[in-house]
Motif scaffolding. Structure first.
Motif, PDB file in Angstrom:
ATOM      1  N   VAL A  10      56.201   0.938  55.745  1.00  0.00           N
ATOM      2  CA  VAL A  10      56.606   0.739  54.345  1.00  0.00           C
ATOM      3  C   VAL A  10      55.799   1.694  53.473  1.00  0.00           C
ATOM      4  O   VAL A  10      54.567   1.760  53.570  1.00  0.00           O
ATOM      5  N   PHE A  11      56.500   2.441  52.641  1.00  0.00           N
ATOM      6  CA  PHE A  11      55.838   3.380  51.717  1.00  0.00           C
ATOM      7  C   PHE A  11      55.983   2.836  50.310  1.00  0.00           C
ATOM      8  O   PHE A  11      57.093   2.701  49.797  1.00  0.00           O
ATOM      9  N   LYS A  12      54.841   2.509  49.717  1.00  0.00           N
ATOM     10  CA  LYS A  12      54.846   1.980  48.356  1.00  0.00           C
ATOM     11  C   LYS A  12      54.182   2.986  47.427  1.00  0.00           C
ATOM     12  O   LYS A  12      53.137   3.542  47.766  1.00  0.00           O
ATOM     13  N   SER A  13      54.816   3.185  46.301  1.00  0.00           N
ATOM     14  CA  SER A  13      54.280   4.135  45.346  1.00  0.00           C
ATOM     15  C   SER A  13      54.449   3.529  43.949  1.00  0.00           C
ATOM     16  O   SER A  13      55.538   3.060  43.620  1.00  0.00           O
ATOM     17  N   PRO A  14      53.386   3.523  43.140  1.00  0.00           N
ATOM     18  CA  PRO A  14      53.468   2.864  41.834  1.00  0.00           C
ATOM     19  C   PRO A  14      54.654   3.385  41.008  1.00  0.00           C
ATOM     20  O   PRO A  14      54.851   4.595  40.896  1.00  0.00           O
ATOM     21  N   GLY A  15      55.426   2.452  40.481  1.00  0.00           N
ATOM     22  CA  GLY A  15      56.551   2.838  39.628  1.00  0.00           C
ATOM     23  C   GLY A  15      57.763   3.341  40.379  1.00  0.00           C
ATOM     24  O   GLY A  15      58.778   3.698  39.764  1.00  0.00           O
ATOM     25  N   GLN A  16      57.667   3.403  41.688  1.00  0.00           N
ATOM     26  CA  GLN A  16      58.786   3.908  42.494  1.00  0.00           C
ATOM     27  C   GLN A  16      59.334   2.786  43.381  1.00  0.00           C
ATOM     28  O   GLN A  16      58.588   1.873  43.753  1.00  0.00           O
ATOM     29  N   PRO A  17      60.623   2.857  43.712  1.00  0.00           N
ATOM     30  CA  PRO A  17      61.144   1.842  44.639  1.00  0.00           C
ATOM     31  C   PRO A  17      60.507   1.976  46.024  1.00  0.00           C
ATOM     32  O   PRO A  17      60.120   3.078  46.427  1.00  0.00           O
ATOM     33  N   ASN A  18      60.388   0.845  46.719  1.00  0.00           N
ATOM     34  CA  ASN A  18      59.821   0.876  48.075  1.00  0.00           C
ATOM     35  C   ASN A  18      60.725   1.682  49.004  1.00  0.00           C
ATOM     36  O   ASN A  18      61.949   1.677  48.862  1.00  0.00           O
ATOM     37  N   ARG A  19      60.127   2.318  49.967  1.00  0.00           N
ATOM     38  CA  ARG A  19      60.864   3.044  51.006  1.00  0.00           C
ATOM     39  C   ARG A  19      60.367   2.560  52.363  1.00  0.00           C
ATOM     40  O   ARG A  19      59.202   2.209  52.518  1.00  0.00           O
ATOM     41  N   VAL A  20      61.287   2.609  53.332  1.00  0.00           N
ATOM     42  CA  VAL A  20      60.864   2.398  54.718  1.00  0.00           C
ATOM     43  C   VAL A  20      60.992   3.732  55.426  1.00  0.00           C
ATOM     44  O   VAL A  20      62.043   4.393  55.345  1.00  0.00           O
ATOM     45  N   LEU A  21      59.908   4.137  56.076  1.00  0.00           N
ATOM     46  CA  LEU A  21      59.875   5.441  56.746  1.00  0.00           C
ATOM     47  C   LEU A  21      60.205   5.247  58.222  1.00  0.00           C
ATOM     48  O   LEU A  21      59.543   4.480  58.919  1.00  0.00           O
ATOM     49  N   LEU A  22      61.246   5.950  58.657  1.00  0.00           N
ATOM     50  CA  LEU A  22      61.687   5.868  60.049  1.00  0.00           C
ATOM     51  C   LEU A  22      61.355   7.197  60.720  1.00  0.00           C
ATOM     52  O   LEU A  22      61.900   8.243  60.345  1.00  0.00           O
ATOM     53  N   GLN A  23      60.460   7.142  61.689  1.00  0.00           N
ATOM     54  CA  GLN A  23      60.046   8.356  62.398  1.00  0.00           C
ATOM     55  C   GLN A  23      60.813   8.435  63.714  1.00  0.00           C
ATOM     56  O   GLN A  23      60.965   7.440  64.420  1.00  0.00           O
ATOM     57  N   SER A  24      61.288   9.637  64.027  1.00  0.00           N
ATOM     58  CA  SER A  24      62.029   9.825  65.285  1.00  0.00           C
ATOM     59  C   SER A  24      61.817  11.246  65.771  1.00  0.00           C
ATOM     60  O   SER A  24      61.135  12.045  65.108  1.00  0.00           O
ATOM     61  N   ALA A  25      62.432  11.588  66.897  1.00  0.00           N
ATOM     62  CA  ALA A  25      62.330  12.955  67.414  1.00  0.00           C
ATOM     63  C   ALA A  25      62.866  13.955  66.394  1.00  0.00           C
ATOM     64  O   ALA A  25      62.476  15.120  66.381  1.00  0.00           O
ATOM     65  N   GLN A  26      63.756  13.496  65.540  1.00  0.00           N
ATOM     66  CA  GLN A  26      64.357  14.391  64.543  1.00  0.00           C
ATOM     67  C   GLN A  26      63.419  14.654  63.366  1.00  0.00           C
ATOM     68  O   GLN A  26      63.521  15.684  62.725  1.00  0.00           O
ATOM     69  N   GLY A  27      62.534  13.731  63.058  1.00  0.00           N
ATOM     70  CA  GLY A  27      61.619  13.884  61.930  1.00  0.00           C
ATOM     71  C   GLY A  27      61.303  12.544  61.297  1.00  0.00           C
ATOM     72  O   GLY A  27      61.098  11.557  61.998  1.00  0.00           O
ATOM     73  N   VAL A  28      61.271  12.516  59.977  1.00  0.00           N
ATOM     74  CA  VAL A  28      61.005  11.268  59.254  1.00  0.00           C
ATOM     75  C   VAL A  28      62.091  11.075  58.201  1.00  0.00           C
ATOM     76  O   VAL A  28      62.413  12.005  57.455  1.00  0.00           O
ATOM     77  N   THR A  29      62.661   9.875  58.169  1.00  0.00           N
ATOM     78  CA  THR A  29      63.704   9.552  57.197  1.00  0.00           C
ATOM     79  C   THR A  29      63.218   8.403  56.336  1.00  0.00           C
ATOM     80  O   THR A  29      62.762   7.388  56.866  1.00  0.00           O
ATOM     81  N   ALA A  30      63.321   8.569  55.022  1.00  0.00           N
ATOM     82  CA  ALA A  30      62.944   7.491  54.100  1.00  0.00           C
ATOM     83  C   ALA A  30      64.211   6.788  53.653  1.00  0.00           C
ATOM     84  O   ALA A  30      65.155   7.436  53.194  1.00  0.00           O
ATOM     85  N   VAL A  31      64.246   5.462  53.814  1.00  0.00           N
ATOM     86  CA  VAL A  31      65.434   4.719  53.399  1.00  0.00           C
ATOM     87  C   VAL A  31      65.056   3.642  52.387  1.00  0.00           C
ATOM     88  O   VAL A  31      63.921   3.154  52.363  1.00  0.00           O
TER      89      VAL A  31
END
Lengths: 376, 403
Positions: B213-234
């Motif tokens: 989980v990526f939390k950043s003040p004032g920003q919506p939460n993101r979930v970071l998915l790491q894979s062989a392809q790279g990193v995707t924030a959803v």
């Protein structure tokens, strides 16, 4: 003596009738059970089941056997909802000093018409109430339709055989042979075979597992870039064992192949050539003396698809992770007479040492894992 | 008015997480760090407060919420019996146990098993997933909230070597990475009912990393998915992709977030920084010299630590990746190190807990305690203690009473 038996049978019948009647469950509880049994795929019914679960988990000790009976007909999702509710109720009731009826649990356990998982849970409850009684009951389940009970009964027999090894080697062999006859789990069968071999008794593993050994093979077809898994080659459309087909690098024809492997391996590397990015097919006639349900059990670390009588049963495009006996258990319906099995086996282009295999093993069994062999 | 405010405050506290609870893989922030004080540094045999046996195998981390420890276990010859157990923190007494039958495939590599992924909690419930992709939600008293058989619902969603991605729960959504060579996806499950809020197709490639989980003040939460392809924030509420890094990443150790930057196991270590309004995170630094093994990286006091499978602990400056020192620990490692009070707790596969002070010019092993049990899973820290789960036991090190 005969009279004692009939009185005993009559009392068992009476208890069994009471358990099967469903009358003991109050309407509210019965309705909650139905809501648990209504859960399905993708969380269907979960919201309604949540409140119902709390009701079922409030069940009294004397309602537990009826709840176990109510597991009949439940799907795999619902069985888990039921199990958790029953265990919660049992934990609360027994902590409060209530008694579960051992007799009712035993009646249910012995009645193979009930769901194997309900019977298994009944056995585990008996284990908690009276572990030695549970042990004493185990030999009754050496031919049980439920794999968990059967496995544990076989394990008990194996333990007895192990105890005989030093003093009475011949008895140990006899007991292990009995265990082998009852066992339906591949790892248990291999374990027994190893112990028998240590005692100088060789087990014919190929016969024990009952592999489909005689095949017709054709290949290679192209699977570069793993596109061949989805590509429909002629054997998938029409099986003509006399046809010459366009293969990966020239014309290919069907040829007979019989595996001599004790693990039933149909090895395309050996039968065709050690290739990468290739696909092969294997077909076999499988004769059944009746129309019946069965399982096609496959082990394969390549991509694969299985058809029975022209109908695609299942396929999977995972490469070189791992393989084991009975890795995939595919429910199928066999016709009386001739059935046609078709397997597509695809090799990818990985070059590691552990990515060489291009093979599968297949057997046909009943739901418990008893091999069914082709009658011709 | 005052009463209602007080009531609101009380209810908020009752349903929220304790500051020092350990609620998911690598702790409350998913970075391996605990704010606990008083965690023992000088470990010795008497540090074992209690040790209880488990009914099967596993390598998921224990969760600790208040006075309860939750652990998942797999048992049976085919690892097809799934357990969730709850113990009392103070004395290790078993409070409740629930068992389930696996509905998905249970085959795994012999080193792992059904109970490989770590559960997650939002303070109200425990969400546990197993290698069979069976996912279960229980309240803290063991009441079943929902059950999902993701391997049954999606029958090619499995990995013959086993699945290990742990869960996260954020914004009322349980995020389950079910990424594999065949039917590969990540799903957002409604925390209240377990039904799909969203389901996102993912690269068809086996993946053992865990979401962050990526939390950043004032920003919506993101979930970071790491894979062989790279990193995707959803977006955890919709599954909509916010941004993608497509330069590839490891499929075993998971990224860690430090000071708003992503420390990613990717061709060594790659650090990037998401910038609000930008389509992609900006590169910060890359080092091919820092090569984590199975264990995920951890950042303690500005120092980045990577541990390879052979026990080489490498320390670098997290600002620029400059290597500071290396230390050979005893044993082979799969568990990710965790930290409290500036000390790093590393547990080798043979169960040797090694406490490292990473703050000096060279790394120093402060103490070690051999548990003589197989430990593959990452330990947890809470209640002034370290909780280590071995292949057969749950052990509490340190701590005397719940504060």
């Amino acid at each position: 003596m005969a009279r004692v038996h009939s009185v005993l049978a009559a009392s068992v019948l009476l208890v069994a009738t009471a358990i099967n009647s469903g009358a003991a469950l109050p309407r509210k509880l019965a309705s909650s059970v139905e809501r648990l049994k209504a859960v399905g795929a993708e969380g269907q019914g979960n919201a309604a089941a949540q409140a119902a679960w709390n009701e079922v988990a409030k069940a009294k000790a004397n309602q537990i056997p009826e709840l176990l009976v109510a597991m009949d007909g439940a799907n795999d999702y619902a069985l888990n909802w039921m199990r958790a509710a029953i265990e919660t109720a049992v934990q609360r009731e027994t902590t409060a000093g209530a008694k579960l009826s051992l007799k009712s649990l035993e009646v249910l356990l012995r009645d193979t018409q009930h769901h194997p998982r309900a019977r298994r849970l009944a056995f585990e409850l008996i284990q908690k109430l009276d572990a030695s009684r549970a042990q004493a009951l185990l030999p009754e389940f050496l031919q049980d339709p439920g794999s968990e009970l059967r496995r544990e009964a076989v394990a008990q027999l194996m333990a007895r055989a192990a105890g005989q090894t030093t003093a009475a080697k011949a008895s140990a062999v006899t007991t292990y042979r009995q265990a082998l006859g009852f066992s339906r789990e591949a790892d248990q069968i291999e374990d027994i075979a190893k112990r028998l071999q240590d005692l100088g008794d060789k087990v014919d593993l190929a016969k024990t597992f009952g592999w489909v050994a005689k095949w017709q093979l054709i290949g290679p077809f192209d699977n570069a870039g793993e596109v061949g898994f989805a590509k429909v080659y002629p054997p998938e459309e029409r099986l003509d064992l006399k046809a010459e087909l366009a293969g990966k690098s020239g014309p290919v024809k069907w040829f007979p192949y019989e595996t001599r492997s004790e693990y039933g391996l149909v090895d395309f590397n050996q039968a065709i050539s050690s290739l990468k990015g290739a696909a092969g097919y294997a077909t076999a006639e499988f004769w059944s003396d009746s129309a019946r349900t069965a399982q096609v059990r496959l082990g394969c670390k390549n991509g694969w698809k299985v058809w029975v009588n022209g109908a695609l049963i299942f396929g999977r495009d995972e490469y070189h992770r791992s393989a084991e006996i009975d890795q995939y258990r595919l429910p199928v319906s066999l016709k009386a007479g001739k059935n046609i099995l078709l397997v597509k086996c695809t090799q990818n282009e990985q070059t590691q040492d552990w990515a060489k295999e291009w093979e599968f093993q297949l057997r046909v069994t009943d739901e418990q894992g008893t091999p069914i062999v082709s009658t011709r | 008015m005052k009463i209602s405010l007080l009531l609101t405050a009380a209810l908020t506290v009752a349903g929220s997480l304790g500051a020092a609870d350990w609620t998911q893989f690598r702790g409350p922030n998913g970075d391996g760090l605990s704010s606990e004080t008083g965690v023992p540094v000088r470990l010795e045999p008497s540090s074992i407060t209690w040790s209880v046996s488990l009914p099967g195998r596993g390598l998921s981390s224990p969760l600790i919420l208040g006075d309860k420890v939750f652990v998942t276990v797999g048992s049976g010859a085919r690892q097809d019996r799934l357990h969730v157990l709850c113990f009392r923190v103070t004395d290790g007494a078993l409070l409740w146990e629930r068992q389930f039958w696996a509905t998905g495939r249970t085959m795994t590599h012999e080193k792992i098993g059904a109970a490989t992924p770590t559960p997650a909690s939002d303070g109200k419930a425990i969400y546990a997933i197993f290698s069979s992709n069976d996912c279960v939600a229980l309240d803290l008293d063991g009441r079943l909230l929902w059950f999902r058989g993701l391997g049954r619902d999606y029958p090619n969603a499995s990995n013959s070597l086993g699945m290990s991605s742990s869960l996260v729960v954020v914004d009322g959504v349980v995020v389950a990475m079910v990424e594999n060579d065949s039917e590969s996806f990540t799903a957002g499950l409604d925390a209240r009912t377990g039904v799909n809020r969203w389901k996102l197709d993912r690269p068809k490639k086996a993946n053992w990393t865990s979401p962050v989980v990526f939390k950043s003040p004032g920003q919506p939460n993101r979930v970071l998915l790491q894979s062989a392809q790279g990193v995707t924030a959803v977006d955890p509420t919709t599954g909509k992709i916010a941004w993608d890094i497509t330069e590839g990443a490891s499929t075993v150790p998971s990224l860690v977030v430090n000071q708003g930057k992503l420390v990613i196991p990717a061709n060594g270590i790659t650090v990037v920084e998401p910038v609000p309004g930008e389509a992609k995170p900006k590169p910060v630094w890359h080092s091919a010299q820092l090569r984590p093994g199975t264990a995920s990286p951890v950042v303690v006091g500005g120092r980045l630590l990577t541990l390879n499978d052979g026990g080489i602990l490498t320390c670098a400056d997290v600002q620029d990746g400059k290597r500071l020192w290396q230390l050979r620990l005893k044993g082979s490692f799969s568990a990710t190190p965790v930290a409290a009070g500036g000390h790093l707790y590393c547990v080798s596969e043979d169960g040797r807990v090694q406490v490292v002070d990473p703050s000096k010019a060279e790394g120093v092993v402060v103490s070690e305690l051999p548990l003589e049990q197989t430990v593959i899973g990452t330990p947890s820290i809470a209640a002034g203690s370290i909780f280590v789960r071995s292949d057969s036991r749950l052990v509490r090190l340190g701590g005397t009473a719940l504060r």
